[in-house]
Design a protein around this motif. Structure first.
Motif, short mmCIF file in Angstrom:
data_model
loop_
_atom_site.label_atom_id
_atom_site.label_comp_id
_atom_site.label_asym_id
_atom_site.label_seq_id
_atom_site.Cartn_x
_atom_site.Cartn_y
_atom_site.Cartn_z
N UNK A 262 -0.20 0.15 2.46
CA UNK A 262 -1.10 0.25 1.31
C UNK A 262 -2.44 0.85 1.69
N UNK A 263 -2.90 0.55 2.91
CA UNK A 263 -4.22 1.00 3.32
C UNK A 263 -4.29 1.11 4.83
N UNK A 264 -4.87 2.19 5.30
CA UNK A 264 -5.01 2.36 6.75
C UNK A 264 -6.03 1.39 7.33
N UNK A 265 -6.88 0.84 6.48
CA UNK A 265 -7.92 -0.09 6.93
C UNK A 265 -7.54 -1.55 6.67
N UNK A 266 -6.34 -1.77 6.14
CA UNK A 266 -5.87 -3.12 5.78
C UNK A 266 -6.80 -3.78 4.76
N UNK A 267 -7.45 -2.97 3.95
CA UNK A 267 -8.32 -3.48 2.90
C UNK A 267 -8.29 -2.52 1.72
N UNK A 268 -8.29 -3.05 0.52
CA UNK A 268 -8.31 -2.20 -0.67
C UNK A 268 -8.83 -3.01 -1.86
N UNK A 269 -9.27 -2.30 -2.89
CA UNK A 269 -9.80 -2.98 -4.07
C UNK A 269 -8.67 -3.58 -4.90
N UNK A 270 -9.03 -4.54 -5.73
CA UNK A 270 -8.06 -5.15 -6.65
C UNK A 270 -7.46 -4.08 -7.56
N UNK A 271 -8.29 -3.15 -8.04
CA UNK A 271 -7.80 -2.10 -8.93
C UNK A 271 -6.77 -1.21 -8.23
N UNK A 272 -7.05 -0.84 -6.99
CA UNK A 272 -6.11 0.01 -6.26
C UNK A 272 -4.83 -0.75 -5.92
N UNK A 273 -4.97 -2.03 -5.61
CA UNK A 273 -3.79 -2.84 -5.29
C UNK A 273 -2.86 -2.93 -6.49
N UNK A 274 -3.43 -3.04 -7.71
CA UNK A 274 -2.60 -3.06 -8.91
C UNK A 274 -2.03 -1.69 -9.18
N UNK A 275 -2.83 -0.66 -8.96
CA UNK A 275 -2.41 0.71 -9.28
C UNK A 275 -1.16 1.12 -8.49
N UNK A 276 -1.14 0.79 -7.19
CA UNK A 276 0.02 1.18 -6.38
C UNK A 276 0.99 0.01 -6.16
N UNK A 277 0.65 -1.14 -6.76
CA UNK A 277 1.50 -2.34 -6.69
C UNK A 277 1.71 -2.80 -5.25
N UNK A 278 0.61 -3.10 -4.58
CA UNK A 278 0.65 -3.51 -3.18
C UNK A 278 1.03 -4.99 -3.06
N UNK A 279 2.18 -5.25 -2.50
CA UNK A 279 2.66 -6.63 -2.36
C UNK A 279 1.77 -7.47 -1.45
N UNK A 280 1.43 -6.94 -0.29
CA UNK A 280 0.70 -7.75 0.68
C UNK A 280 -0.69 -8.11 0.17
N UNK A 281 -1.32 -7.21 -0.58
CA UNK A 281 -2.64 -7.50 -1.13
C UNK A 281 -2.55 -8.65 -2.13
N UNK A 282 -1.55 -8.61 -3.00
CA UNK A 282 -1.42 -9.68 -3.99
C UNK A 282 -0.90 -10.97 -3.37
N UNK A 283 -0.08 -10.87 -2.32
CA UNK A 283 0.36 -12.07 -1.62
C UNK A 283 -0.81 -12.80 -0.98
N UNK A 284 -1.68 -12.03 -0.31
CA UNK A 284 -2.86 -12.64 0.32
C UNK A 284 -3.82 -13.17 -0.75
N UNK A 285 -3.94 -12.44 -1.87
CA UNK A 285 -4.80 -12.88 -2.97
C UNK A 285 -4.30 -14.20 -3.53
N UNK A 286 -2.98 -14.30 -3.73
CA UNK A 286 -2.41 -15.52 -4.29
C UNK A 286 -2.68 -16.73 -3.41
N UNK A 287 -2.53 -16.55 -2.09
CA UNK A 287 -2.80 -17.67 -1.19
C UNK A 287 -4.28 -18.06 -1.20
N UNK A 288 -5.14 -17.08 -1.34
CA UNK A 288 -6.58 -17.36 -1.37
C UNK A 288 -6.98 -18.08 -2.66
N UNK A 289 -6.41 -17.67 -3.78
CA UNK A 289 -6.70 -18.32 -5.06
C UNK A 289 -6.15 -19.74 -5.10
N UNK A 290 -4.95 -19.92 -4.55
CA UNK A 290 -4.26 -21.21 -4.64
C UNK A 290 -3.34 -21.23 -5.85
#
Length: 487
Positions: A262-290
């Motif tokens: 998803x990202x060469x820097x292992x970091x991306x915005x919420x908008x970009x994560x939704x745009x390309x449907x990044x699993x790992x970004x949303x998986x990490x987000x879900x764990x952080x939110x609870x």
């Protein structure tokens, strides 16, 4: 009186009392249940002997009762039966009723309490009892577009008016013709029914609202994103997006579709994560939110609700107390998250309607035989899952999905479409389910739509929501826009 006569008298009196009690029970207490019993053929004879009201779409009867010269008096007739069967259901002398034929049976048959004065007037005037007409919220043009676009692919389409909750289209495939079960020759009806039961992929199953629910896959990221916005994130918030996400307490990692980065820097915005449907970004987000935060958000969109539209809707389900690894998987619509296509259309509709979710419904108006309005459905707010500001921000993110992300196949020239794709793994050797949910125009929505192709709908090649489901949604949206422009 001698002893033998007295004993006989007591026995006879007891028998009379038993007969009186039994007759009273059958005629008073059990009468309703006996009349409603599908095996009570006399009830069907009585119903067929009176004029059953029509079911109406766009002012035209799609189901009506035609006079026939046989003991039943009327034949239930279905125009474009396969097109509307997911809504109308069938009315059969052998197998009873389903769909609107069942849920609105008392109104259609003329026995509803609301029609008491009409029945009384008929009794006084000597006129034959006539059932009420049931006018549906469906748009014939949108229903036809959904039916044509889905074709023989296995799946379902639901379209809603976001501002009212009206169901504009409900299609399931494979489908069937209710006329095959409405005949008066029981042997033919039985044969037709057994054929339907033996047909692969279950044409009698309404995949739009009932039967098995589906893992929503990445379309559930809309719920996770909504939860994040409600928790203080915004479209530019940075998310952790590694190539592989370690799932706590397991030796398993979460990857992205096709092993992509998803990202060469292992970091991306919420908008970009939704745009390309990044699993790992949303998986990490879900764990952080609870999980509790995501669960509350999903419930606000209708998960777990026992809906009646008035057709009964299978409740969508969430996992019970998932751990961190399970929370990560649930955040991308996998693990034990399950939803109906109607539920996913409700998510899109709630976002589209400035964060206000309207209760979905199928029956617009009920009229008696003299066309007087007996009932009408008023739009009702079901919940408010998002603030206006959050809904607008998520809408802009969804526009990015269609403009330059995974949902480009839903693009419509001159119209801004908001959407989200999904490709849901099934946990077996079968192909994944292909999803698309969205709405348009993004700035003033007239339709919200959800499409699912079960196990890819029978297609070959690469199975993704963007490739297979998005074009179907586009055609449904185009029909709704054309219908709106012509109204």
């Amino acid at each position: 009186m001698n002893e033998p006569v007295r004993r006989i008298s007591v026995v006879v009196l007891t028998m009379f009392l038993a007969l009186m009690i039994a007759a009273s029970y059958i005629q008073v207490i059990a009468a309703g249940d006996l009349n409603a019993d599908a095996r009570n053929v006399r009830t069907l004879y009585r119903e067929y002997g009176t004029f059953r009201g029509p079911i109406v779409v766009d002012g035209q009867s799609i189901v009506w009762s035609a006079p026939v010269d046989d003991p039943f008096n009327y034949q239930r007739t279905y125009a474009d039966g396969p097109l509307y069967s997911a809504v109308t259901g069938y009315y059969s002398i052998v197998y009873g009723r389903t769909g609107i034929e069942q849920s609105e049976n008392e109104l259609l048959s003329g026995t509803a309490d609301e029609l008491f004065w009409t029945r009384l007037g008929n009794l006084v005037s000597g006129e034959t009892q006539r059932g009420a007409s049931v006018e549906l919220t469906l748009s014939g043009a949108v229903q036809q577009a959904a039916f044509d676009a889905l074709g023989d692919q296995i799946g379902a389409v639901v379209a809603l008016d976001p501002s009212t909750g009206k169901v504009l289209a409900m299609v399931t495939s494979p489908t069937f013709d209710p006329a095959d079960l409405a005949g008066h020759t029981t042997s033919v009806v039985n044969e037709n029914y057994q054929t339907l039961l033996g047909t692969p992929d279950g044409p009698l199953v309404n995949r739009a609202i009932a039967g098995d629910t589906y893992p929503p896959g990445s379309t559930f990221k809309l719920v996770t994103a909504a939860a994040a916005l409600g928790a203080g994130y915004d479209a530019e918030s940075e998310l952790y997006a590694p190539d592989e996400l370690a799932l706590p307490g397991t030796s398993v990692t979460m990857g992205n579709y096709g092993g992509a980065s998803c990202s060469s820097t292992e970091s991306m915005t919420l908008a970009d994560a939704l745009r390309i449907s990044c699993n790992t970004a949303f998986g990490s987000l879900g764990m952080k939110l609870g999980w509790s935060v995501i669960e509350r958000q999903a419930e606000a969109f209708g998960w777990g609700e026992q809906l009646s539209i008035p057709l009964a809707v299978t409740p969508s389900r969430l996992p019970d107390d998932p751990d961190q690894a399970q929370t990560a998987m649930s955040s991308i619509g996998q693990y034990d998250v399950r939803a109906t296509p109607l539920q996913m259309a409700m998510v899109a509709a709630g976002i589209a309607n400035d964060g206000e979710l309207m209760r979905p419904y199928l029956v617009e108006t009920v009229r008696d035989a003299d066309l007087r309005v007996v009932e009408t459905t008023e739009p009702e707010v079901m919940s408010t899952p998002m603030t206006v500001a959050d809904a607008n921000e998520l809408t802009a993110m969804m526009v990015g999905v269609v403009d330059a992300g995974s949902g480009t196949n839903a693009q419509i020239s001159g119209v801004e479409v908001a959407g989200k794709t999904g490709t849901a793994e099934t946990g077996n050797d079968l192909d994944p389910h292909a999803w698309f949910v969205g709405f348009a125009p993004a700035d003033d929505p007239v339709v919200a739509v959800a499409v699912v192709l079960e196990n890819g709908g029978g297609n070959t090649g690469t199975i993704t929501g963007g490739r297979l489901a998005a074009p179907i949604a586009r055609q449904v949206i185009e029909a709704a826009l054309a219908a709106q422009g012509g109204s």
